[in-house]
Each structure stands twice: as structure tokens, then as C-alpha cells.
Design a protein around this motif. Structure first.
Motif, PDB file in Angstrom:
ATOM      1  N   GLU A 123     -22.916 -39.225 -47.894  1.00 28.11           N
ATOM      2  CA  GLU A 123     -22.515 -39.820 -48.143  1.00 28.11           C
ATOM      3  C   GLU A 123     -23.076 -41.065 -48.005  1.00 28.11           C
ATOM      4  OE1 GLU A 123     -19.618 -44.030 -47.802  1.00 28.11           O
ATOM      5  OE2 GLU A 123     -19.381 -42.493 -46.958  1.00 28.11           O
ATOM      6  N   TYR A 124     -24.169 -41.278 -49.255  1.00 29.51           N
ATOM      7  CA  TYR A 124     -25.546 -41.929 -49.438  1.00 29.51           C
ATOM      8  C   TYR A 124     -25.097 -43.577 -49.414  1.00 29.51           C
ATOM      9  CZ  TYR A 124     -27.399 -37.758 -50.069  1.00 29.51           C
ATOM     10  OH  TYR A 124     -28.352 -35.936 -50.264  1.00 29.51           O
ATOM     11  N   LYS A 125     -26.036 -44.367 -48.617  1.00 31.64           N
ATOM     12  CA  LYS A 125     -25.551 -45.961 -48.754  1.00 31.64           C
ATOM     13  C   LYS A 125     -25.530 -45.936 -50.488  1.00 31.64           C
ATOM     14  CE  LYS A 125     -28.581 -46.276 -45.026  1.00 31.64           C
ATOM     15  NZ  LYS A 125     -30.095 -46.589 -43.997  1.00 31.64           N
ATOM     16  N   ARG A 126     -24.802 -47.092 -50.073  1.00 32.64           N
ATOM     17  CA  ARG A 126     -25.307 -47.791 -51.798  1.00 32.64           C
ATOM     18  C   ARG A 126     -26.521 -48.392 -52.360  1.00 32.64           C
ATOM     19  NH1 ARG A 126     -20.632 -49.448 -54.386  1.00 32.64           N
ATOM     20  NH2 ARG A 126     -19.335 -49.543 -52.601  1.00 32.64           N
ATOM     21  N   GLY A 127     -26.342 -48.345 -53.729  1.00 30.61           N
ATOM     22  CA  GLY A 127     -27.556 -48.230 -54.071  1.00 30.61           C
ATOM     23  C   GLY A 127     -28.835 -46.472 -54.389  1.00 30.61           C
ATOM     24  N   ILE A 128     -28.693 -45.677 -53.684  1.00 26.22           N
ATOM     25  CA  ILE A 128     -29.058 -44.222 -53.695  1.00 26.22           C
ATOM     26  C   ILE A 128     -28.119 -43.623 -54.629  1.00 26.22           C
ATOM     27  CG2 ILE A 128     -29.355 -43.102 -52.661  1.00 26.22           C
ATOM     28  CD1 ILE A 128     -31.073 -44.639 -50.778  1.00 26.22           C
ATOM     29  N   GLU A 129     -29.572 -43.099 -55.827  1.00 24.43           N
ATOM     30  CA  GLU A 129     -28.804 -42.087 -56.528  1.00 24.43           C
ATOM     31  C   GLU A 129     -30.034 -41.077 -56.491  1.00 24.43           C
ATOM     32  OE1 GLU A 129     -28.440 -43.762 -60.493  1.00 24.43           O
ATOM     33  OE2 GLU A 129     -27.232 -45.766 -59.339  1.00 24.43           O
ATOM     34  N   LEU A 130     -28.890 -39.489 -57.065  1.00 21.29           N
ATOM     35  CA  LEU A 130     -29.715 -38.549 -56.902  1.00 21.29           C
ATOM     36  C   LEU A 130     -30.356 -37.761 -58.009  1.00 21.29           C
ATOM     37  CD1 LEU A 130     -27.694 -37.621 -54.105  1.00 21.29           C
ATOM     38  CD2 LEU A 130     -30.260 -38.225 -53.490  1.00 21.29           C
ATOM     39  N   ASP A 131     -30.962 -37.826 -58.459  1.00 21.01           N
ATOM     40  CA  ASP A 131     -31.549 -36.863 -59.607  1.00 21.01           C
ATOM     41  C   ASP A 131     -30.614 -35.665 -59.651  1.00 21.01           C
ATOM     42  OD1 ASP A 131     -31.796 -37.039 -62.986  1.00 21.01           O
ATOM     43  OD2 ASP A 131     -33.454 -35.621 -61.640  1.00 21.01           O
ATOM     44  N   PRO A 132     -30.006 -35.267 -60.776  1.00 18.91           N
ATOM     45  CA  PRO A 132     -29.942 -33.212 -60.064  1.00 18.91           C
ATOM     46  C   PRO A 132     -30.368 -32.780 -60.380  1.00 18.91           C
ATOM     47  CG  PRO A 132     -28.339 -35.104 -61.272  1.00 18.91           C
ATOM     48  CD  PRO A 132     -29.305 -35.396 -61.638  1.00 18.91           C
ATOM     49  N   VAL A 133     -31.839 -32.911 -60.756  1.00 20.97           N
ATOM     50  CA  VAL A 133     -33.038 -31.855 -62.086  1.00 20.97           C
ATOM     51  C   VAL A 133     -34.029 -32.179 -60.505  1.00 20.97           C
ATOM     52  CG1 VAL A 133     -35.090 -31.541 -63.107  1.00 20.97           C
ATOM     53  CG2 VAL A 133     -32.875 -31.817 -63.796  1.00 20.97           C
ATOM     54  N   THR A 134     -34.815 -32.936 -60.270  1.00 18.15           N
ATOM     55  CA  THR A 134     -35.137 -33.202 -58.662  1.00 18.15           C
ATOM     56  C   THR A 134     -34.487 -33.146 -57.333  1.00 18.15           C
ATOM     57  OG1 THR A 134     -34.903 -36.013 -58.520  1.00 18.15           O
ATOM     58  CG2 THR A 134     -36.349 -35.280 -59.439  1.00 18.15           C
ATOM     59  N   SER A 135     -33.621 -33.504 -56.903  1.00 15.37           N
ATOM     60  CA  SER A 135     -32.538 -32.745 -56.012  1.00 15.37           C
ATOM     61  C   SER A 135     -31.864 -31.669 -55.871  1.00 15.37           C
ATOM     62  CB  SER A 135     -31.446 -33.483 -55.565  1.00 15.37           C
ATOM     63  OG  SER A 135     -31.530 -34.964 -55.728  1.00 15.37           O
ATOM     64  N   GLN A 136     -32.458 -30.586 -56.885  1.00 15.39           N
ATOM     65  CA  GLN A 136     -32.506 -28.758 -56.739  1.00 15.39           C
ATOM     66  C   GLN A 136     -33.290 -28.630 -55.884  1.00 15.39           C
ATOM     67  OE1 GLN A 136     -32.821 -27.395 -60.680  1.00 15.39           O
ATOM     68  NE2 GLN A 136     -32.015 -25.322 -59.103  1.00 15.39           N
ATOM     69  N   SER A 137     -34.574 -28.403 -55.267  1.00 22.89           N
ATOM     70  CA  SER A 137     -35.108 -27.745 -54.549  1.00 22.89           C
ATOM     71  C   SER A 137     -34.476 -28.086 -53.497  1.00 22.89           C
ATOM     72  CB  SER A 137     -36.662 -28.236 -54.709  1.00 22.89           C
ATOM     73  OG  SER A 137     -36.846 -27.909 -53.706  1.00 22.89           O
ATOM     74  N   PHE A 138     -34.176 -29.418 -52.904  1.00 23.96           N
ATOM     75  CA  PHE A 138     -34.115 -29.645 -51.735  1.00 23.96           C
ATOM     76  C   PHE A 138     -32.575 -28.997 -51.324  1.00 23.96           C
ATOM     77  CE2 PHE A 138     -31.393 -33.250 -49.396  1.00 23.96           C
ATOM     78  CZ  PHE A 138     -31.739 -33.382 -47.706  1.00 23.96           C
ATOM     79  N   PHE A 139     -31.359 -29.165 -51.923  1.00 20.58           N
ATOM     80  CA  PHE A 139     -30.125 -28.581 -51.483  1.00 20.58           C
ATOM     81  C   PHE A 139     -30.034 -27.332 -51.622  1.00 20.58           C
ATOM     82  CE2 PHE A 139     -28.874 -32.319 -52.637  1.00 20.58           C
ATOM     83  CZ  PHE A 139     -27.920 -33.225 -51.878  1.00 20.58           C
ATOM     84  N   GLU A 140     -31.194 -26.312 -52.734  1.00 19.28           N
ATOM     85  CA  GLU A 140     -31.193 -25.063 -52.404  1.00 19.28           C
ATOM     86  C   GLU A 140     -32.273 -24.232 -51.760  1.00 19.28           C
ATOM     87  OE1 GLU A 140     -31.615 -23.842 -56.477  1.00 19.28           O
ATOM     88  OE2 GLU A 140     -29.418 -24.561 -57.239  1.00 19.28           O
ATOM     89  N   ARG A 141     -32.886 -25.530 -52.109  1.00 19.09           N
ATOM     90  CA  ARG A 141     -34.023 -24.459 -50.449  1.00 19.09           C
ATOM     91  C   ARG A 141     -34.090 -25.670 -48.951  1.00 19.09           C
ATOM     92  NH1 ARG A 141     -36.272 -24.410 -55.775  1.00 19.09           N
ATOM     93  NH2 ARG A 141     -36.746 -22.506 -56.079  1.00 19.09           N
ATOM     94  N   SER A 142     -34.066 -26.629 -49.154  1.00 21.61           N
ATOM     95  CA  SER A 142     -34.808 -27.383 -47.424  1.00 21.61           C
ATOM     96  C   SER A 142     -33.952 -27.282 -46.753  1.00 21.61           C
ATOM     97  CB  SER A 142     -35.338 -28.573 -47.580  1.00 21.61           C
ATOM     98  OG  SER A 142     -36.521 -29.052 -48.993  1.00 21.61           O
ATOM     99  N   ILE A 143     -32.120 -28.060 -47.521  1.00 18.34           N
ATOM    100  CA  ILE A 143     -31.094 -27.765 -46.189  1.00 18.34           C
ATOM    101  C   ILE A 143     -30.584 -26.179 -45.960  1.00 18.34           C
ATOM    102  CG2 ILE A 143     -28.852 -27.898 -46.992  1.00 18.34           C
ATOM    103  CD1 ILE A 143     -29.553 -30.690 -48.063  1.00 18.34           C
ATOM    104  N   PRO A 144     -30.763 -25.585 -46.941  1.00 19.09           N
ATOM    105  CA  PRO A 144     -30.672 -23.732 -46.067  1.00 19.09           C
ATOM    106  C   PRO A 144     -31.453 -23.234 -45.057  1.00 19.09           C
ATOM    107  CG  PRO A 144     -29.776 -24.027 -48.294  1.00 19.09           C
ATOM    108  CD  PRO A 144     -30.853 -24.929 -48.237  1.00 19.09           C
ATOM    109  N   ASN A 145     -32.624 -23.849 -45.755  1.00 11.85           N
ATOM    110  CA  ASN A 145     -33.858 -23.506 -44.729  1.00 11.85           C
ATOM    111  C   ASN A 145     -33.116 -24.399 -43.277  1.00 11.85           C
ATOM    112  OD1 ASN A 145     -34.957 -21.662 -46.340  1.00 11.85           O
ATOM    113  ND2 ASN A 145     -36.454 -23.251 -46.642  1.00 11.85           N
ATOM    114  N   ALA A 146     -32.825 -25.162 -44.110  1.00  7.04           N
ATOM    115  CA  ALA A 146     -33.321 -26.061 -42.086  1.00  7.04           C
ATOM    116  C   ALA A 146     -31.354 -25.841 -41.203  1.00  7.04           C
ATOM    117  CB  ALA A 146     -32.996 -27.652 -41.973  1.00  7.04           C
ATOM    118  N   LEU A 147     -31.022 -25.039 -42.174  1.00  9.61           N
ATOM    119  CA  LEU A 147     -29.698 -25.202 -41.206  1.00  9.61           C
ATOM    120  C   LEU A 147     -29.957 -23.759 -40.424  1.00  9.61           C
ATOM    121  CD1 LEU A 147     -26.985 -25.417 -43.609  1.00  9.61           C
ATOM    122  CD2 LEU A 147     -27.026 -26.273 -42.010  1.00  9.61           C
TER     123      LEU A 147
END
Length: 365
Positions: free
Chosen positions: A207-231
């Protein structure tokens, strides 16, 4: 298909509340540790009154035990599990707030304190050992529940859909790594699937803070690469969330009530709640010891109840260790872990007491 009874996702905060005005956090473990001694003290007041002893002496007994158990447990952890590190860095021994207490060291400290108490207050060593045995397991029940609230001393994977998924480390990783987040929660189910036993589908809800919006295109690398690598690269996380390189980790971005959310599908690893096994066993042992003392205290030979306590306690500890993770990596190279090796002589000590002081004898009430 999973059901609500198959597994539990466990992620409570170690902090119970913050003291207003000074901003000091009160942790579950510290509170339960203190509560254990407070409840045990009340039981000892009752025991002393029943046996026509001065209840005021219980205050001194409590002080002896608190100091001895804390110091003994800390030194036991440092010297039994990682002596080379602590002997090379002796100042670290005093950092008790960073964790690291060994019940075997606490037991040794307790024996020394009770010997000193018995000499000063005119009771036999065996008499005080028998009575303190009753409340010792009660304190242990509180301490182990505190470990459960801290998500520490975790058990081994169950290899099934039943158990506890300890998710606190995952929650901390996200909250500390992304200041845009307001909260992290977990839900059962999701799109993650596995053919292997012992892996269950769960969803991490960001859950993000109110006012924060995620762009599906720019967020793709974060969710598909950064998070799996961190886990995958953090051992404290990979113990609880399963991930292999190249494994798909589905996610979904959505809004609700004007707030941005992200839902990540992962596989959790259910584990044995070793802390709860020990806590419940301690409560059971307390009830047995209290029952035996209450109904047979005038007939039992001094020393038998202590031997009974030692036999039960270290038998339970030896068995539960089979369901718990080793505290240090080097323990994997020995047939039994350190907790089990230390339990054997204490168990034999208990058996010796039971044999030596077996039977009943008439005594004055």
C-alpha cells in the motif's frame, strides 16, 4: 486448493507500543520476559505461604534469579555458540539488547543463585530447587511466546501446506527499502503455483502513501527484476519466500479509494512453530509439577520434584530441537545440535535425582 486452516501467515511487529512523550518502544519479548517473572513471583508467594515460609523472602529470591538467569543465559549463548567471536570482542557480550540468550546458560546461573540463596536464608538447597522448579517452566512459557512474537528461533520447514509462514522479514525489507510505502500486508492464495510440497501461494500487498502513483511501464523492471533479486539474495527472506532464478513472480497494480496498491504473487515456506511447541510444553509441565507438589509435598523426598522437572524439561528440549533451525551454521556438521548435546547431561542429572530421591516419606506439614 488451500483452506484457511492450512497455514498461517505470521508478521506481527516486535514492538507492542511506544511510550508517549519519550518515544521509547516497548517490545513484546521484553514485556513477556518480565511478565513471566512477575507471574512466577506471585506463584512463589502462594507456595511460601502454604509452607509457612516468610513471603517477603520471595522478593530476594526473585532478584537472585533475575540477575542469575539473564547473566547466565547471555554468557551461555556467547560461550556455547560463538566463543571465538565473543572472546575476541568481549564488549559485544554486554549488548544483550541485540539478542542471544541460551536457556542452558540460564539454567547454570539459576543453580548457582539458588545455592547462594539457600545458604543465606536458611533453607535446604534441595527444598528451594524443588519449589523453583515449579515456576521455572512458567517463565519459560512466557519467554518462548516472546520468541514467537519476535519471529525468532524458527522451526524447520514442515514440507506440507501446514505451518507458519514467518513473513516479518519480508515486511521489513519492503518498508525499509521503499519510503513511498505506507503499509505491507499479506493474503493467502494467488497465482503463484508449484508442484513441490511445502510451498504455499501467498500475496504480498503493498500500500503506497496517498498521492503516489505507479506507471505500469516504468515499474515493470522494478517488479520483474529488482524485487525477485532482493527476495533471492537475502538469506533472512529466502528462508520464508521461495524463489529460483528465472521463476515467474506475477504482480498486479491497482487503485482503491484513490490509493495505489501493488499485489505480488509468491510462494511461502510453512515452518514448524518451535517456539509455540516449547511454550505449550512448559505450561503442561507447570500444571504437572504444581499438581504433584500440591497433593504430595508433605510426603515427597526433597530433590525428587527437581529431578522430575529436569527430566521432563530437557527431554522436551531435546525432542523439540529436531523441529527447530540450528542457531549456528557449524551445527549442521555434527550429529546433534548444540542444544541437544547440552540437554543430555542435564537430563541425566534429572534422572539421577529421581532415582536417588525416589519414594515417599512422612513429613510434617
Amino acid at each position: 486448493m488451500t483452506s484457511i486452516l492450512d497455514f498461517i501467515i505470521w508478521s506481527p511487529s516486535p514492538e507492542m507500543f511506544t511510550i508517549p512523550g519519550i518515544g521509547r518502544e516497548v517490545r513484546w519479548y521484553g514485556l513477556l520476559f518480565a511478565m513471566g517473572f512477575i507471574v512466577a513471583q506471585q506463584v512463589m508467594y502462594w507456595i511460601f505461604k502454604k509452607e509457612n515460609k516468610n513471603p517477603k523472602d520471595v522478593d530476594q529470591l526473585t532478584m537472585y534469579l533475575v540477575i542469575a538467569v539473564v547473566v547466565g543465559a547471555r554468557l551461555g549463548h556467547c560461550l556455547f555458540y560463538n566463543p571465538s567471536y565473543y572472546l575476541g570482542n568481549p564488549i559485544e557480550i554486554f549488548k544483550i539488547w541485540e539478542g542471544g540468550l541460551a536457556s542452558h546458560g540460564g539454567a547454570i546461573g539459576m543453580f548457582i543463585a539458588l545455592y547462594l540463596y539457600a545458604r543465606k536464608y536458611g533453607v535446604t538447597y534441595l527444598w528451594i530447587l524443588d519449589r523453583v522448579a515449579i515456576v521455572t517452566v512458567l517463565v519459560g512459557a512466557f519467554i518462548r511466546f516472546g520468541n514467537f512474537m519476535n519471529s525468532e528461533i524458527i522451526g524447520l520447514p514442515t514440507g506440507s501446506d501446514s505451518g507458519i509462514v514467518f513473513a516479518r522479514g519480508v515486511e521489513d525489507m519492503f518498508l525499509k527499502g521503499d519510503e513511498r510505502l505506507e503499509d505491507v500486508s499479506f493474503e493467502k492464495g494467488g497465482k503463484a503455483v508449484s508442484d513441490s510440497a511445502g510451498l504455499v501461494p501467498i500475496q504480498i500487498v503493498l500500500e503506497y502513501k496517498r498521492g503516489i502513483e505507479l506507471d505500469p511501464v516504468t515499474s515493470q523492471s522494478f517488479f520483474e527484476r529488482s524485487i525477485p533479486n532482493a527476495l533471492a539474495r537475502q538469506t533472512s527472506i529466502s528462508k520464508h519466500i521461495y524463489y529460483q532464478s528465472g521463476m515467474e513472480m506475477p504482480y498486479e497494480l491497482y487503485k482503491s479509494g484513490g490509493v495505489q496498491y501493488a499485489k505480488i504473487d509468491v510462494l511461502g515456506i510453512p515452518r514448524h512453530p518451535g517456539q509455540l511447541y516449547e511454550s505449550l510444553a512448559c505450561i503442561f509441565m507447570f500444571l504437572i509439577l504444581a499438581h504433584v507438589w500440591y497433593h504430595h509435598r508433605t510426603q515427597l523426598k526433597e530433590g525428587f520434584l527437581f529431578g522430575f522437572f529436569m527430566t521432563m524439561l530437557w527431554s522436551e528440549r531435546f525432542i523439540v530441537e529436531f523441529f527447530k533451525e540450528n542457531q549456528e551454521a557449524w551445527e549442521a556438521d555434527i550429529p546433534l545440535n548444540m542444544g541437544q548435546w547440552l540437554s543430555i547431561p542435564l537430563f541425566l542429572w534429572g534422572v539421577t535425582f529421581m532415582v536417588k530421591y525416589w519414594g515417599f516419606e512422612e513429613k510434617k506439614a
